[in-house]
Enzyme design. Structure first.
Site: not given
Ligand code: 3PG
Length: 221
Positions: A56, A60, A143
């Protein structure tokens, strides 16, 4: 039921099946924030070699989309985009080659866009109400975020009865030490964590050490 509605439902079921398959590939999904595109390929190779194929890459950093594209070409890697917070990001991560998306939380416009996109995704939920809102839309793979802040294993045990069809990937505060306790729960399919790619090792280009961390994580279950 109209044909259009049936099509959406079956696509959504296929997306759930695919994210479930991806989550089951390894016990840990490395959560990666990458600053230098040139680190993407050796990092992905090291993680895959260590036994963690599902990666993943969080949105950012400026390098994220390029890193996703580069990592997606690494044999064996299944690369997704994390920190997807805005509907406008969905097509961009798909175009970069992401095979799945992860969101820290969920709200209707973002879920609508993801469901329409056909990109398998793992949305964040933190409370039973949020989990139920996702479940009502057929989203069984979720999640738990931020996992250790919102109750950790106690929360997961508490919702296992009333929300028994949800399968979780707890993320946020997971460590090599507490991961086994999460992974032992029947409603946990995998965990996510950023400990696989510490900044010091990445900066030093110590991919052998990253591979060693991955190998240990891959053996957690
Ligand atoms: C994140 O989004 O930063 C992930 O949840 C990773 O959290 P961690 O750094 O606590 O593993």
């Amino acid at each position: 039921m109209s044909i259009a509605l049936k099509t959406v439902l079956s696509d959504s079921a296929a997306m759930q099946a695919e994210i479930g398959r991806i989550c089951a590939l390894a016990p840990v999904i490395p959560v990666i924030t990458i600053d230098r595109v040139e680190d993407a390929v050796p990092m992905a190779r090291a993680l895959v070699a260590g036994g963690l194929p599902v990666l993943e890459v969080t949105l950012r950093s400026d390098a994220a989309l390029e890193a996703i594209a580069a990592m997606a070409a690494v044999p064996g890697a299944v690369v997704g985009a994390g920190t997807v917070v805005d509907p406008s990001q969905v097509e961009r991560v798909k175009a970069a080659g992401a095979r799945f998306a992860v969101t820290p939380g969920a709200y209707p416009a973002l879920m609508d866009t993801l469901l329409d996109s056909g990109l398998p995704f793992l949305p964040g939920g933190a409370t039973p109400a949020e989990m139920m809102a996702l479940l009502a839309r057929g989203i069984r793979h979720q999640k738990l975020f931020p996992a250790t802040v919102v109750g950790g294993t106690a929360m997961l045990k508490a919702v296992a009865g009333p929300l028994s069809s949800i399968r979780f990937c707890p993320t946020g505060g997971i460590t090599p030490e507490n991961a086994p306790e999460f992974l032992a729960l029947p409603n946990v399919v995998c965990v996510g964590g950023s400990w696989l790619t510490p900044k010091s090792l990445v900066k030093a280009g110590d991919w052998a050490a990253v591979e060693a961390l991955a190998r240990k994580a891959a053996a957690l279950r």
